[in-house]
Design an enzyme around this catalytic site. Structure first.
Site, PDB file in Angstrom:
ATOM      1  N   ASP A 154       0.815  -1.227   0.000  1.00  0.00           N
ATOM      2  CA  ASP A 154       0.000   0.000   0.000  1.00  0.00           C
ATOM      3  C   ASP A 154       0.846   1.272   0.000  1.00  0.00           C
ATOM      4  O   ASP A 154       0.441   2.293   0.543  1.00  0.00           O
ATOM      5  CB  ASP A 154      -0.969   0.033   1.205  1.00  0.00           C
ATOM      6  CG  ASP A 154      -1.807  -1.225   1.295  1.00  0.00           C
ATOM      7  OD1 ASP A 154      -2.293  -1.662   0.245  1.00  0.00           O
ATOM      8  OD2 ASP A 154      -1.952  -1.769   2.398  1.00  0.00           O
ATOM      9  N   HIS A 170      -4.357  -2.416  -5.936  1.00  0.00           N
ATOM     10  CA  HIS A 170      -3.789  -1.092  -6.178  1.00  0.00           C
ATOM     11  C   HIS A 170      -4.944  -0.152  -6.464  1.00  0.00           C
ATOM     12  O   HIS A 170      -5.845  -0.510  -7.214  1.00  0.00           O
ATOM     13  CB  HIS A 170      -2.936  -1.073  -7.437  1.00  0.00           C
ATOM     14  CG  HIS A 170      -1.760  -1.971  -7.381  1.00  0.00           C
ATOM     15  ND1 HIS A 170      -0.735  -1.793  -6.497  1.00  0.00           N
ATOM     16  CD2 HIS A 170      -1.424  -3.028  -8.128  1.00  0.00           C
ATOM     17  CE1 HIS A 170       0.173  -2.723  -6.702  1.00  0.00           C
ATOM     18  NE2 HIS A 170      -0.217  -3.495  -7.682  1.00  0.00           N
TER      19      HIS A 170
HETATM   20  P1  GDP Z   1      -0.298   0.056  -3.801  1.00  0.00           P
HETATM   21  O1  GDP Z   1      -0.891  -1.270  -3.523  1.00  0.00           O
HETATM   22  O2  GDP Z   1       1.131   0.152  -3.402  1.00  0.00           O
HETATM   23  O3  GDP Z   1      -0.524   0.498  -5.195  1.00  0.00           O
HETATM   24  O4  GDP Z   1      -1.051   1.114  -2.855  1.00  0.00           O
HETATM   25  P2  GDP Z   1      -2.620   1.335  -2.638  1.00  0.00           P
HETATM   26  O5  GDP Z   1      -3.296   1.571  -3.896  1.00  0.00           O
HETATM   27  O6  GDP Z   1      -3.180   0.317  -1.735  1.00  0.00           O
HETATM   28  O7  GDP Z   1      -2.574   2.647  -1.703  1.00  0.00           O
HETATM   29  C1  GDP Z   1      -2.186   3.814  -2.146  1.00  0.00           C
HETATM   30  C2  GDP Z   1      -3.335   4.783  -1.948  1.00  0.00           C
HETATM   31  O8  GDP Z   1      -2.810   6.058  -1.850  1.00  0.00           O
HETATM   32  C3  GDP Z   1      -4.276   4.840  -3.136  1.00  0.00           C
HETATM   33  O9  GDP Z   1      -5.562   5.158  -2.683  1.00  0.00           O
HETATM   34  C4  GDP Z   1      -3.692   5.956  -3.989  1.00  0.00           C
HETATM   35  O10 GDP Z   1      -4.642   6.591  -4.810  1.00  0.00           O
HETATM   36  C5  GDP Z   1      -3.208   6.877  -2.930  1.00  0.00           C
HETATM   37  N1  GDP Z   1      -2.017   7.655  -3.272  1.00  0.00           N
HETATM   38  C6  GDP Z   1      -0.910   7.279  -3.966  1.00  0.00           C
HETATM   39  N2  GDP Z   1       0.000   8.278  -3.968  1.00  0.00           N
HETATM   40  C7  GDP Z   1      -0.557   9.291  -3.245  1.00  0.00           C
HETATM   41  C8  GDP Z   1      -0.103  10.580  -2.836  1.00  0.00           C
HETATM   42  O11 GDP Z   1       1.011  10.997  -3.128  1.00  0.00           O
HETATM   43  N3  GDP Z   1      -0.947  11.314  -2.077  1.00  0.00           N
HETATM   44  C9  GDP Z   1      -2.177  10.878  -1.683  1.00  0.00           C
HETATM   45  N4  GDP Z   1      -2.937  11.667  -0.949  1.00  0.00           N
HETATM   46  N5  GDP Z   1      -2.630   9.664  -2.040  1.00  0.00           N
HETATM   47  C10 GDP Z   1      -1.830   8.881  -2.785  1.00  0.00           C
END
Ligand code: GDP
Length: 426
Positions: free
Chosen positions: A12, A40
Site C-alpha cells: 500500500d 492497487h
Molecule cells: P499500492 O498497492 O502500493 O498500489 O497502494 P494502494 O493503492 O493500496 O494505496 C495507495 C493509496 O494512496 C491509493 O488510494 C492511492 O490513490 C493513494 N495515493 C498514492 N500516492 C498518493 C499521494 O502521493 N498522495 C495521496 N494523498 N494519495 C496517494
C-alpha cells in the site's frame, strides 16, 4: 530496458500510482508475483479503479499488460476486472497471460477459508483468496499450469490424484464435503475458454521485446516486509515481493533489471497481524491519519479493512530499500502529513536495552520498541506544487532527512493520488 516498481514497506505504498504514471512511457507492464489478494488504487482520467490482478498499465492504449508465470492466476477475477474497466469506458486492454502461470483453483479459496476457521484467533489474517494454498500446491508440485488446461485427459488424471490428498484433508481435518471432480473439470473448461485468447509464451515474448529495445515495467505487489524470506515471517505473503523475483516471475535475465524504483510511504500503514514497531497506539491520533491517508482513507483496497497506522520507520524502510536493491526512491503520500505540527520518525529500535539500526529477524522484532526523533511539520497543503524548491522548507527537511536515513536518492515525491501529481528531483 527493464524497470521494477516495488514496495519498501508493508504494501500500500502507492505502487499502483507510480506504475500507472511510469506506464505512460513504457511498452509492456508485467505482474510477476502475488495474485488478486491485494489491490492497487489508481486515479486517472477514466476515474478511480481498484485493480487486484491486472497490471496498472491497462489504462493505456500503447501498452501490453502481462500476467507473468509467477502470478497466482485467478481466472474469473481477471475477467471480472477486465469487464469492469471496459464497462467504465477504458479501451479493451492488450493482455497476455503466461502459459506457465498457475491457476488458483476453486478449492484453494475453500482451503484458505477452512484453515482460517480452524486457526480461529491464531489466524494469519489472510484475505482468503486462496493464495497460500495456491503457492503451497505450486511448490508441492500439485499445481496446475495454464498450459495444462489444453490437455483434458492428462488434466483429469492429475486432478484425480490431487483430490485423493485434498479430499482426505477435507473429510478428516476440516469435516467438509469432498471436491467433485466432474464439477471441477467443468470449471476448468470454462477457465480455458476465458483465458485461451491471451495465452502466450511470455518469457520468449519478453526476450524478443527486450532485444528490440522495448521498455518493460515490472509491477510488484505488497512490499519488502511481506517477502516470505526477508520479511516479517510468518506474517508475510506467499510469493516473493522483491524486484529480484521479477526476473523469475516474468522469465527474464536478472541483469536486465536496471532500474529499481522503490516506493516508500511518507508514513507507515499495514494490514493484518504482524510486528509493526512504529505503530501509532494512540487510537484517535492513528484514526486521524487513517482518515486523511491515501486517497479517501487508509482502508484495504480488496477487503475494506482499516489499515494499522504508524509513523515513518527509517529502520524498516532502509532495510526494505536495501533488500529490494533500490536504485531510487519514490516517496509517496507526503501531502497527507500537512496537518501535523510535528512528525515523529522512528530512527532506531530498542531491543533488550540496546538501540539497533538494522532491521532484525521476527523473534527480535517482537521485542523492539521504537526510538523516535521529531521533526517540525510544515502545516501547509502541498498538493498542486510541481517543483521541489517550491515545497515548504520543513517539508524538504523531512524528505531530506528520510533520504539520508535510506541512503538512496529520493527522485520522485508524490503529493497527491493523481497521475501527474509528482515532483521530480534531479
Ligand atoms: P499500492 O498497492 O502500493 O498500489 O497502494 P494502494 O493503492 O493500496 O494505496 C495507495 C493509496 O494512496 C491509493 O488510494 C492511492 O490513490 C493513494 N495515493 C498514492 N500516492 C498518493 C499521494 O502521493 N498522495 C495521496 N494523498 N494519495 C496517494
Amino acid at each position: 530496458m527493464v524497470t521494477a516498481v516495488v514496495g519498501a514497506n508493508w504494501g500500500d505504498e502507492g505502487k499502483g500510482k507510480i506504475t500507472d504514471m511510469l506506464g505512460e512511457s513504457a511498452d509492456i507492464i508485467v505482474r510477476f508475483q502475488g495474485g488478486s489478494n491485494a489491490g492497487h488504487t489508481i486515479v486517472n482520467d477514466y476515474g478511480k479503479f481498484a485493480l487486484h490482478i491486472l497490471p496498472s498499465g491497462v489504462f493505456y492504449n500503447h501498452t501490453t499488460s502481462i500476467i507473468g508465470n509467477g502470478v497466482a492466476l485467478n481466472i474469473p477475477d481477471l475477467f471480472r476486472e477486465i469487464n469492469e474497466i471496459v464497462s467504465q469506458g477504458v479501451p479493451k486492454p492488450k493482455i497476455l497471460v503466461s502459459d506457465r502461470a498457475q491457476i488458483v483453483m476453486p478449492y484453494h479459496k475453500l482451503f484458505d477459508q477452512y484453515e482460517e476457521e480452524r486457526l480461529a484467533g491464531k489466524s494469519f489474517g489472510s484475505t482468503k483468496s486462496g493464495i497460500a494454498p495456491f503457492y503451497s500446491d505450486k511448490y508441492a508440485k500439485i499445481g496446475i499450469q495454464v498450459s495444462e488446461l489444453f490437455d483434458e485427459d492428462t488434466l483429469r488424471e492429475k486432478l484425480e490424484s490431487i483430490c485423493v490428498q485434498k479430499n482426505a484433508l477435507l473429510e478428516h481435518l476440516y469435516k467438509k464435503p469432498p471436491i467433485d471432480i466432474d464439477e471441477t473439470m467443468e470449471t476448468l473448461r470454462e477457465y480455458r475458454g476465458m483465458v485461451e485468447p491471451y495465452v502466450c509464451d511470455v518469457s520468449s515474448f519478453l526476450y524478443e521485446a527486450i532485444k528490440a529495445g522495448k521498455r518493460v515495467l515490472l509491477e510488484g505487489q505488497l512490499g519488502s516486509l511481506k517477502d516470505p524470506d526477508h520479511g516479517i515471517y510468518p506474517m508475510v505473503t506467499s510469493s516473493s515481493t522483491l524486484a529480484a523475483y521479477g526476473a523469475i516471475g516474468a522469465g527474464i535475465p536478472p541483469y536486465e533489471i536496471k532500474r529499481i524504483v522503490t516506493v516508500v510511504k511518507a508514513y507507515s500503514s499495514a494490514v493484518g497481524a504482524g510486528e509493526f514497531v512504529s505503530e501509532i497506539l494512540d487510537e484517535p491520533v492513528a484514526d486521524e491519519l487513517r482518515k486523511r491517508g491515501g486517497d479517501g482513507g487508509e482502508y484495504g483496497a480488496t477487503t475494506g479493512r482499516p489499515r494499522r497506522m504508524g509513523w515513518f520507520d527509517a529502520v524498516a524502510s532502509r532495510y526494505g530499500c536495501r533488500i529490494q536493491g533500490a536504485t531510487e526512491v519514490a516517496l509517496t503520500v507526503l501531502d497527507v502529513l500537512g496537518y501535523l505540527d510535528e512528525i515523529p520518525i522512528c530512527v532506531g529500535y530498542e531491543i533488550d536495552g540496546e538501540v539497533v539500526k538494522d532491521f532484525p529477524t521476527t523473534v527480535k522484532l517482537a521485542k523492539a520498541k521504537p526510538v523516535y526523533t521529531t521533526l517540525p511539520g510544515w502545516k501547509e497543503d502541498i498538493r498542486g506544487i510541481t517543483e521541489y524548491d517550491k515545497l515548504p522548507e520543513n517539508c524538504r527537511n523531512y524528505i531530506e532527512f528520510i533520504e539520508k536515513e535510506l541512503g538512496v536518492p529520493v527522485k520522485m515525491v508524490s503529493n497527491g493520488p493523481g497521475r501527474h501529481e509528482i515532483i521530480y528531483r534531479d
